[in-house]
Enzyme design. Sequence first.
Site, PDB file in Angstrom:
ATOM      1  N   GLY A 125      21.406   0.171  13.967  1.00 33.78           N
ATOM      2  CA  GLY A 125      21.178   1.344  13.138  1.00 33.78           C
ATOM      3  C   GLY A 125      20.889   2.526  14.037  1.00 33.78           C
ATOM      4  N   PHE A 126      21.621   3.634  13.811  1.00 38.11           N
ATOM      5  CA  PHE A 126      21.446   4.781  14.700  1.00 38.11           C
ATOM      6  C   PHE A 126      21.431   6.076  13.896  1.00 38.11           C
ATOM      7  CE2 PHE A 126      22.731   7.408  18.517  1.00 38.11           C
ATOM      8  CZ  PHE A 126      21.563   7.158  19.213  1.00 38.11           C
ATOM      9  N   GLY A 180      18.530   8.918  11.974  1.00 40.69           N
ATOM     10  CA  GLY A 180      17.560   9.856  12.521  1.00 40.69           C
ATOM     11  C   GLY A 180      16.514   9.205  13.400  1.00 40.69           C
ATOM     12  N   THR A 204      18.007  -0.158  10.496  1.00 42.82           N
ATOM     13  CA  THR A 204      19.021   0.057   9.469  1.00 42.82           C
ATOM     14  C   THR A 204      18.388   0.539   8.174  1.00 42.82           C
ATOM     15  OG1 THR A 204      18.857  -2.231   8.682  1.00 42.82           O
ATOM     16  CG2 THR A 204      20.481  -1.770  10.404  1.00 42.82           C
ATOM     17  N   LYS A 249      10.129  -1.562   6.006  1.00 48.09           N
ATOM     18  CA  LYS A 249       9.069  -2.203   5.228  1.00 48.09           C
ATOM     19  C   LYS A 249       9.516  -3.520   4.615  1.00 48.09           C
ATOM     20  CE  LYS A 249       8.700   1.302   2.463  1.00 48.09           C
ATOM     21  NZ  LYS A 249       9.515   2.335   3.132  1.00 48.09           N
ATOM     22  N   GLU A 253       4.911  -1.762  13.718  1.00 48.95           N
ATOM     23  CA  GLU A 253       3.873  -0.757  13.476  1.00 48.95           C
ATOM     24  C   GLU A 253       4.350   0.349  12.554  1.00 48.95           C
ATOM     25  OE1 GLU A 253       0.679   0.624  12.964  1.00 48.95           O
ATOM     26  OE2 GLU A 253       0.361  -0.471  14.821  1.00 48.95           O
ATOM     27  N   VAL A 312       4.144   0.986   8.137  1.00 50.52           N
ATOM     28  CA  VAL A 312       3.080   1.395   7.214  1.00 50.52           C
ATOM     29  C   VAL A 312       2.809   2.893   7.291  1.00 50.52           C
ATOM     30  CG1 VAL A 312       0.647   1.116   6.582  1.00 50.52           C
ATOM     31  CG2 VAL A 312       2.020  -0.872   7.173  1.00 50.52           C
ATOM     32  N   LYS A 351       3.740  -1.287   1.192  1.00 48.49           N
ATOM     33  CA  LYS A 351       2.795  -1.125   2.294  1.00 48.49           C
ATOM     34  C   LYS A 351       1.508  -1.901   2.021  1.00 48.49           C
ATOM     35  CE  LYS A 351       4.838   3.300   3.564  1.00 48.49           C
ATOM     36  NZ  LYS A 351       4.717   4.770   3.577  1.00 48.49           N
ATOM     37  N   GLY A 372       8.355  10.852   9.580  1.00 53.19           N
ATOM     38  CA  GLY A 372       8.862  11.788  10.574  1.00 53.19           C
ATOM     39  C   GLY A 372       9.687  11.077  11.624  1.00 53.19           C
TER      40      GLY A 372
END
Length: 346
Positions: free
Chosen positions: A9-10, A12, A101, A130, A154, A157, A229, A326
């Site tokens: 997966g490439f 953002g 992905t 997730k 990491e 969440v 989450k 982000g």
Amino acid sequence: MTHKLALIGFGGVGQGFVNILREKFVELHVKHQLSFQVVSISDLYKGSLHHPDGLDLDLVMASIRETGTLEHYPDQPDLVRGLSSLETIEQTNAHSIVEMTFTDVLTGQPAIDHCIRAFANKRNVVMTNKGPVALAYETLSKQARENGVRWLFEGAVMSGTPALRLPQTTLVGNEITEIKGILNGTTNYMLMRMEDGLDYETALEEAQKLGYAEADPTADVEGFDVMYKVLILANVVLGFPLKPADVHREGISSLTPTQIEEAKAEQKRWKLIGSIQKTGEGVKASVRPEKLALDDPLAGVSGAMNAITYSCDLSGPITLVGAGAGIKETGFAVLIDLIQIERDYL
């Protein structure tokens, strides 16, 4: 030793991670004696590349800027194009798979299959998805252990804010009796704007214009994102194997301006809270709007920020506040997981 990576997966986040590697290469190598090398990239829409001696990341990003794909990456000896994600996982010389992905949160696919194949081929997996952690934590954790590899996530969440690493490392020795948090920036922003006087529909439209909310905002506003989450936190931090049916879920779409004003009159503030509580009968988990007193640390978290409070028997309540999304922040989450793998192998 150089730690060789395959990126599955490439979009953002993947591109953000590559830019971090480009920016931090010298610092990682000189200050921390860490060397990461991308040998493979496989993306369903952008194409795939593999070179056993590493890809030139400047040329990778130049091709993305020019065409939005990897097709302008220059040919060279031993360069392989066209491998699928599963072929990349099985056939390349990567030590770790970075899984980024777009994954269906209802099924956890294709990321679950990517994990299974990677573990079977003795490769670590770092991911930001997730779905696999929420839906298949026990199974995948067992497979990783049996194959002697690591599985870290990491970013699943609170993006680059260490919501999992904090309780797993710094808070060890405490009994954590309750976890509650603001785990979705979209709804937190919307509730802030509704407190400013906007109605629900206008707040949602504004969040969509700012890029906080998707065109279909259901996962955010109806609490599904937070529910997954909560499942991760219950499984990973507290060791309780909860399933989606175990979590009471409510979103914010039914909140009215009257309710917002009533909370203000009571010196309280509405927040969408994901909560896990230990009880005498086990664990009680929920996602729902709650009115918090203004002196609650979570009540002061504004905008699209996330926050989480761990109630500990020794250290008392500990609240962590930071970005929950982000591109750069999530790319950083990938980096800190990879650094953890390296440090564990020392």
